[in-house]
Write an enzyme that holds these catalytic residues in place. Structure first.
Site, PDB file in Angstrom:
ATOM      1  N   CYS A 144     -10.087 -26.188  17.261  1.00 14.30           N
ATOM      2  CA  CYS A 144      -9.355 -25.965  18.598  1.00 14.30           C
ATOM      3  C   CYS A 144      -9.659 -27.380  19.438  1.00 14.30           C
ATOM      4  O   CYS A 144     -10.527 -27.838  19.525  1.00 14.30           O
ATOM      5  CB  CYS A 144     -10.136 -24.776  19.430  1.00 14.30           C
ATOM      6  SG  CYS A 144      -9.648 -24.757  21.087  1.00 14.30           S
TER       7      CYS A 144
ATOM      8  N   HIS B 224       5.537 -10.110  20.080  1.00 13.82           N
ATOM      9  CA  HIS B 224       4.605 -10.278  18.812  1.00 13.82           C
ATOM     10  C   HIS B 224       3.981 -11.887  18.609  1.00 13.82           C
ATOM     11  O   HIS B 224       3.680 -12.204  17.702  1.00 13.82           O
ATOM     12  CB  HIS B 224       5.364  -9.899  17.544  1.00 13.82           C
ATOM     13  CG  HIS B 224       5.676  -8.482  17.602  1.00 13.82           C
ATOM     14  ND1 HIS B 224       6.578  -7.744  16.632  1.00 13.82           N
ATOM     15  CD2 HIS B 224       5.089  -7.522  18.406  1.00 13.82           C
ATOM     16  CE1 HIS B 224       6.443  -6.643  16.781  1.00 13.82           C
ATOM     17  NE2 HIS B 224       5.450  -6.283  17.946  1.00 13.82           N
TER      18      HIS B 224
HETATM   19  N1  APR Z   1      22.728  -7.895  12.043  1.00 15.76           N
HETATM   20  C1  APR Z   1      22.223  -6.970  12.489  1.00 15.76           C
HETATM   21  N2  APR Z   1      21.328  -6.394  12.098  1.00 15.76           N
HETATM   22  C2  APR Z   1      20.921  -6.640  10.923  1.00 15.76           C
HETATM   23  C3  APR Z   1      21.255  -7.661  10.165  1.00 15.76           C
HETATM   24  C4  APR Z   1      22.401  -8.562  10.698  1.00 15.76           C
HETATM   25  N3  APR Z   1      23.007  -9.739   9.984  1.00 15.76           N
HETATM   26  N4  APR Z   1      20.612  -7.865   9.065  1.00 15.76           N
HETATM   27  C5  APR Z   1      19.460  -6.870   9.138  1.00 15.76           C
HETATM   28  N5  APR Z   1      19.795  -6.235  10.044  1.00 15.76           N
HETATM   29  C6  APR Z   1      18.911  -5.161  10.546  1.00 15.76           C
HETATM   30  C7  APR Z   1      18.395  -4.116   9.261  1.00 15.76           C
HETATM   31  O1  APR Z   1      19.471  -3.271   9.046  1.00 15.76           O
HETATM   32  C8  APR Z   1      17.264  -3.623   9.887  1.00 15.76           C
HETATM   33  O2  APR Z   1      17.426  -2.235  10.654  1.00 15.76           O
HETATM   34  O3  APR Z   1      17.695  -5.503  11.208  1.00 15.76           O
HETATM   35  C9  APR Z   1      16.659  -4.808  11.102  1.00 15.76           C
HETATM   36  C10 APR Z   1      15.368  -5.498  10.521  1.00 15.76           C
HETATM   37  O4  APR Z   1      14.517  -4.635  10.443  1.00 15.76           O
HETATM   38  P1  APR Z   1      13.152  -4.968   9.972  1.00 15.76           P
HETATM   39  O5  APR Z   1      13.077  -5.918   8.902  1.00 15.76           O
HETATM   40  O6  APR Z   1      12.129  -3.963  10.020  1.00 15.76           O
HETATM   41  O7  APR Z   1      12.366  -6.089  11.157  1.00 15.76           O
HETATM   42  P2  APR Z   1      11.920  -5.775  12.475  1.00 15.76           P
HETATM   43  O8  APR Z   1      12.617  -4.340  13.019  1.00 15.76           O
HETATM   44  O9  APR Z   1      12.330  -6.692  13.596  1.00 15.76           O
HETATM   45  O10 APR Z   1      10.232  -5.627  12.391  1.00 15.76           O
HETATM   46  C11 APR Z   1       9.694  -5.125  13.540  1.00 15.76           C
HETATM   47  O11 APR Z   1       7.679  -5.321  12.233  1.00 15.76           O
HETATM   48  O12 APR Z   1       6.547  -6.467  10.504  1.00 15.76           O
HETATM   49  C12 APR Z   1       6.648  -6.365  11.760  1.00 15.76           C
HETATM   50  O13 APR Z   1       6.040  -7.876  13.408  1.00 15.76           O
HETATM   51  C13 APR Z   1       7.193  -7.606  12.643  1.00 15.76           C
HETATM   52  O14 APR Z   1       8.220  -7.897  14.464  1.00 15.76           O
HETATM   53  C14 APR Z   1       8.273  -7.202  13.069  1.00 15.76           C
HETATM   54  C15 APR Z   1       8.282  -5.623  13.532  1.00 15.76           C
END
Ligand code: APR
Length: 232
Positions: free
Chosen positions: A133, A106
Site C-alpha cells: 500500500c 461493484h
Molecule cells: N446484449 C444484451 N444483453 C446481453 C448480451 C448482449 N450482447 N450478451 C449477454 N447479455 C445478457 C445475458 O442474457 C444475461 O442476462 O447479459 C446478462 C449477463 O448476465 P450475467 O452474466 O449474470 O452478468 P450480470 O447480470 O452483470 O452479473 C451481476 O454477478 O457475478 C456477479 O459481480 C458480478 O456484477 C456481476 C453480477
C-alpha cells in the site's frame, strides 16, 4: 424534466469482447466464485485471485466501448433531465464511451484498495501478492472490487436516485444478483416506467413494464433514439 436511472450488467460489455458471468462459457463456468470472488478465496490463495483480476484488468483496458455505451453517453448529454448510470460492471467502458458520473456499485478493475488502511489508488496492470500500500506500506493491496459477501458501494445514493426515477432501465443483466436485481422494485415503488433491454429474459423480467430483446449494441441506440426523438 424526466429523471432516468439506468442499471447495466455484463451484457452491455459483451459486444466489446468482455465475458459475461452466467452465459454459456461465462466466467463462472471457468472459475469457482468461492475461489476468485470472495474474501475467503483471497485469503486462501491471493495469487489465484490476483491472477484472475490481472487478466480481466488487462483485457478490459484493451477493450473498446460499443454503440450501447456510446448511446447512453449521448442520452446523458442530450436528455433534458438527469440521466444516472449505475453499473455492476468493473470495466471502464461507460467512461470510455463518454458517460459521466458512473456509479460502480461493484467497484472497478482499475482500482486498488488497501485491506489494512482502506487507502484507494489506481491499480497497476498486474497486482501481486502482498501488493504494498503506498500509504501504510503494509502488504494489503487487493483489487477494489466488491466480492460476494461484501457490501456493494454507493447503495444509499443509488436508492435515492431510484426513489426519484421517472424511467428505469436495466440493460444486460441477468437479474440473479441482489441488491441490483431488486432495483426494479424500488423504481416501481417510485412510480417509474420500467424497461428491460437484454439478450434474453432476465430472472426478474416479469417485474418490468416493457421489454426489448436483442444485442445491446442494437437495442440501446434504438431506445435512446426514441427517447431523444420523443423529446423532440
Ligand atoms: N446484449 C444484451 N444483453 C446481453 C448480451 C448482449 N450482447 N450478451 C449477454 N447479455 C445478457 C445475458 O442474457 C444475461 O442476462 O447479459 C446478462 C449477463 O448476465 P450475467 O452474466 O449474470 O452478468 P450480470 O447480470 O452483470 O452479473 C451481476 O454477478 O457475478 C456477479 O459481480 C458480478 O456484477 C456481476 C453480477
Amino acid at each position: 424534466m424526466e429523471k432516468i436511472v439506468i442499471l447495466t450488467g455484463a451484457g452491455i460489455s459483451a459486444e466489446s469482447g468482455l465475458g459475461t458471468f452466467r452465459d454459456e462459457g461465462g466466467l463462472w463456468s471457468q472459475h469457482r466464485i468461492e475461489d476468485v470472488a470472495t474474501p475467503e478465496g483471497f485469503a486462501r490463495d491471493p495469487a489465484l485471485v490476483h491472477g484472475f483480476y490481472n487478466a480481466r484488468r488487462v483485457q478490459a483496458a484493451q477493450a473498446a466501448p460499443n454503440p450501447a455505451h456510446e448511446a447512453l453517453a449521448r442520452l446523458q448529454r442530450d436528455h433534458s433531465g438527469e440521466v444516472v448510470i449505475v453499473t455492476q460492471n468493473v470495466d471502464g467502458l461507460h467512461e470510455a464511451g463518454g458517460a459521466q458520473g458512473v456509479i460502480h456499485m461493484h467497484g472497478e478493475l482499475a482500482g486498488a484498495l488497501c485491506a489494512f488502511c482502506g487507502h484507494r489508488w489506481r491499480a497497476p496492470d498486474e497486482m501481486s501478492v502482498n501488493e504494498p500500500c503506498p500509504v501504510c506500506h503494509g502488504p494489503g493491496g487487493r483489487p477494489d472490487v466488491v466480492w460476494f459477501g461484501e457490501i456493494p458501494y454507493h447503495m444509499e445514493t443509488i436508492l435515492e436516485h431510484l426513489a426519484q426515477a421517472d424511467l428505469f432501465a436495466a440493460i444486460g443483466t441477468s437479474g440473479n444478483v441482489y441488491p441490483a436485481a431488486g432495483f426494479v422494485e424500488e423504481a416501481r415503488a417510485a412510480g417509474a416506467h420500467t424497461v428491460e433491454l437484454n439478450l434474453e429474459p432476465s430472472a426478474v423480467v416479469s417485474r418490468f413494464g416493457e421489454t426489448r430483446f436483442g444485442p445491446a449494441s442494437q437495442t440501446v441506440p434504438a431506445w435512446v433514439g426514441e427517447l431523444l426523438g420523443r423529446a423532440g
